[in-house]
Each structure stands twice: as C-alpha cells, then as structure tokens.
Write a protein that holds these residues in place. Structure first.
Motif, mmCIF file in Angstrom:
data_model
loop_
_atom_site.group_PDB
_atom_site.id
_atom_site.type_symbol
_atom_site.label_atom_id
_atom_site.label_comp_id
_atom_site.label_asym_id
_atom_site.label_seq_id
_atom_site.Cartn_x
_atom_site.Cartn_y
_atom_site.Cartn_z
ATOM 1 N N ILE A 260 100.362 42.929 -37.452
ATOM 2 C CA ILE A 260 99.589 43.736 -38.385
ATOM 3 C C ILE A 260 99.886 43.254 -39.797
ATOM 4 O O ILE A 260 101.037 43.263 -40.238
ATOM 5 N N ILE A 261 98.819 42.822 -40.479
ATOM 6 C CA ILE A 261 98.937 42.334 -41.855
ATOM 7 C C ILE A 261 98.149 43.290 -42.746
ATOM 8 O O ILE A 261 96.984 43.569 -42.461
ATOM 9 N N PRO A 262 98.750 43.778 -43.825
ATOM 10 C CA PRO A 262 98.015 44.667 -44.724
ATOM 11 C C PRO A 262 96.786 43.959 -45.301
ATOM 12 O O PRO A 262 96.816 42.761 -45.563
ATOM 13 N N VAL A 263 95.715 44.697 -45.517
ATOM 14 C CA VAL A 263 94.458 44.116 -46.003
ATOM 15 C C VAL A 263 94.661 43.386 -47.321
ATOM 16 O O VAL A 263 94.102 42.312 -47.529
ATOM 17 N N TRP A 264 95.474 43.921 -48.218
ATOM 18 C CA TRP A 264 95.661 43.299 -49.526
ATOM 19 C C TRP A 264 96.443 41.985 -49.449
ATOM 20 O O TRP A 264 96.529 41.267 -50.421
ATOM 21 N N ARG A 265 96.975 41.653 -48.280
ATOM 22 C CA ARG A 265 97.682 40.382 -48.085
ATOM 23 C C ARG A 265 96.822 39.360 -47.339
ATOM 24 O O ARG A 265 97.190 38.201 -47.242
ATOM 25 N N LYS A 266 95.691 39.785 -46.801
ATOM 26 C CA LYS A 266 94.830 38.900 -46.023
ATOM 27 C C LYS A 266 93.990 38.020 -46.935
ATOM 28 O O LYS A 266 93.621 38.422 -48.035
ATOM 29 N N VAL A 267 93.670 36.840 -46.461
ATOM 30 C CA VAL A 267 92.782 35.937 -47.185
ATOM 31 C C VAL A 267 91.339 36.344 -46.938
ATOM 32 O O VAL A 267 90.513 36.339 -47.847
ATOM 33 N N THR A 268 91.022 36.713 -45.693
ATOM 34 C CA THR A 268 89.684 37.171 -45.341
ATOM 35 C C THR A 268 89.763 38.538 -44.676
ATOM 36 O O THR A 268 90.790 38.913 -44.121
ATOM 37 N N MET A 269 88.643 39.259 -44.748
ATOM 38 C CA MET A 269 88.570 40.594 -44.157
ATOM 39 C C MET A 269 87.288 40.704 -43.348
ATOM 40 O O MET A 269 86.311 40.015 -43.643
ATOM 41 N N ILE B 151 72.844 37.666 -49.291
ATOM 42 C CA ILE B 151 72.344 37.032 -50.512
ATOM 43 C C ILE B 151 72.624 35.532 -50.431
ATOM 44 O O ILE B 151 73.747 35.121 -50.106
ATOM 45 N N PRO B 152 71.601 34.690 -50.712
ATOM 46 C CA PRO B 152 71.839 33.237 -50.680
ATOM 47 C C PRO B 152 72.978 32.839 -51.626
ATOM 48 O O PRO B 152 73.090 33.362 -52.733
ATOM 49 N N ASN B 153 73.815 31.949 -51.165
ATOM 50 C CA ASN B 153 74.978 31.455 -51.921
ATOM 51 C C ASN B 153 75.947 32.562 -52.322
ATOM 52 O O ASN B 153 76.563 32.500 -53.388
ATOM 53 N N CYS B 154 76.074 33.565 -51.486
ATOM 54 C CA CYS B 154 77.028 34.647 -51.736
ATOM 55 C C CYS B 154 78.421 34.024 -51.897
ATOM 56 O O CYS B 154 78.875 33.284 -51.019
ATOM 57 N N PRO B 155 79.107 34.294 -53.014
ATOM 58 C CA PRO B 155 80.375 33.616 -53.284
ATOM 59 C C PRO B 155 81.550 34.064 -52.423
ATOM 60 O O PRO B 155 82.588 33.410 -52.402
ATOM 61 N N PHE B 156 81.397 35.161 -51.693
ATOM 62 C CA PHE B 156 82.543 35.678 -50.940
ATOM 63 C C PHE B 156 82.330 35.736 -49.436
ATOM 64 O O PHE B 156 83.113 36.350 -48.726
ATOM 65 N N VAL B 157 81.301 35.074 -48.921
ATOM 66 C CA VAL B 157 81.077 35.067 -47.471
ATOM 67 C C VAL B 157 81.688 33.804 -46.860
ATOM 68 O O VAL B 157 81.662 32.728 -47.461
ATOM 69 N N LEU B 158 82.273 33.964 -45.682
ATOM 70 C CA LEU B 158 82.802 32.841 -44.911
ATOM 71 C C LEU B 158 82.258 32.977 -43.500
ATOM 72 O O LEU B 158 82.460 34.004 -42.851
ATOM 73 N N TYR B 159 81.536 31.959 -43.056
ATOM 74 C CA TYR B 159 80.943 31.975 -41.727
ATOM 75 C C TYR B 159 81.900 31.337 -40.726
ATOM 76 O O TYR B 159 82.365 30.222 -40.930
ATOM 77 N N ILE B 160 82.168 32.040 -39.655
ATOM 78 C CA ILE B 160 82.934 31.519 -38.521
ATOM 79 C C ILE B 160 81.998 31.661 -37.331
ATOM 80 O O ILE B 160 81.927 32.723 -36.712
ATOM 81 N N VAL C 263 84.715 38.271 -45.144
ATOM 82 C CA VAL C 263 84.689 38.442 -46.588
ATOM 83 C C VAL C 263 85.953 37.816 -47.168
ATOM 84 O O VAL C 263 87.067 38.178 -46.779
ATOM 85 N N LYS C 264 85.777 36.872 -48.100
ATOM 86 C CA LYS C 264 86.916 36.277 -48.802
ATOM 87 C C LYS C 264 87.405 37.315 -49.814
ATOM 88 O O LYS C 264 86.693 37.688 -50.736
ATOM 89 N N ARG C 265 88.627 37.764 -49.615
ATOM 90 C CA ARG C 265 89.147 38.895 -50.394
ATOM 91 C C ARG C 265 89.171 38.636 -51.893
ATOM 92 O O ARG C 265 88.658 39.439 -52.678
ATOM 93 N N ARG C 266 89.757 37.542 -52.345
ATOM 94 C CA ARG C 266 89.880 37.285 -53.784
ATOM 95 C C ARG C 266 88.512 37.144 -54.447
ATOM 96 O O ARG C 266 88.273 37.698 -55.520
ATOM 97 N N GLU C 267 87.608 36.397 -53.796
ATOM 98 C CA GLU C 267 86.270 36.216 -54.352
ATOM 99 C C GLU C 267 85.513 37.538 -54.389
ATOM 100 O O GLU C 267 84.765 37.810 -55.324
ATOM 101 N N PHE C 268 85.718 38.370 -53.368
ATOM 102 C CA PHE C 268 85.100 39.689 -53.308
ATOM 103 C C PHE C 268 85.601 40.558 -54.459
ATOM 104 O O PHE C 268 84.812 41.209 -55.159
ATOM 105 N N GLU C 269 86.902 40.559 -54.698
ATOM 106 C CA GLU C 269 87.471 41.317 -55.805
ATOM 107 C C GLU C 269 86.906 40.832 -57.138
ATOM 108 O O GLU C 269 86.530 41.644 -57.991
ATOM 109 N N ASN C 270 86.834 39.513 -57.327
ATOM 110 C CA ASN C 270 86.302 38.954 -58.569
ATOM 111 C C ASN C 270 84.840 39.325 -58.761
ATOM 112 O O ASN C 270 84.409 39.621 -59.879
#
Length: 69
Positions: free
Chosen positions: A8-17, A39-48, A54-61
């Motif tokens: 279990i990793i806290p959300v604020w420590r994760k790279v992606t959510m 949204i096209p070219n969304c800065p915080f999306v990561l496709y797997i 959701v990329k946490r840091r980019e989402f926060e920014n």
C-alpha cells in the motif's frame, strides 16, 4: 499456498493514479476527470494499453494553473 502481501502506497507518493484515486485526491468528480482525460494532448494522461492513468505531478500543476475546470 503462499499469499502475496499487498503493498500500500499513499496516493501523494505515487507517480500515477487511477481515475478513482485522482478523484478522491482532488475532490473532483470521476466523470469530470474522465472528460478532462479525453482532451487532445492532455498533459496528465498516461495510456497503458486501453487503461488511462493520471500523472500526479502534472495533474497538480494543471489544477494549480487553472481557476476553472
């Protein structure tokens, strides 16, 4: 049978959510986050594959840089 321990990793420590984690973390609804990820070219999306994370840091920014979503 050996049971694996779940790490279990806290959300604020994760790279992606997941979308659900991002919603809980930001108090933004799941549907709104899903809409934002489309949204096209969304800065915080990561496709797997078909999964969207959701990329946490980019989402926060992104949130900090906007006054309205």
């Amino acid at each position: 049978m050996i049971e694996k321990e779940k790490i279990i990793i806290p959300v604020w420590r994760k790279v992606t959510m997941t979308v659900e984690e991002a919603a809980a973390y930001s108090s933004i609804g799941i549907n709104k986050i899903r809409e934002m990820l489309k949204i096209p070219n969304c800065p915080f999306v990561l496709y797997i594959g078909n999964k969207k994370l959701v990329k946490r840091r980019e989402f926060e920014n992104y949130i900090e840089g906007n006054i309205e979503l």
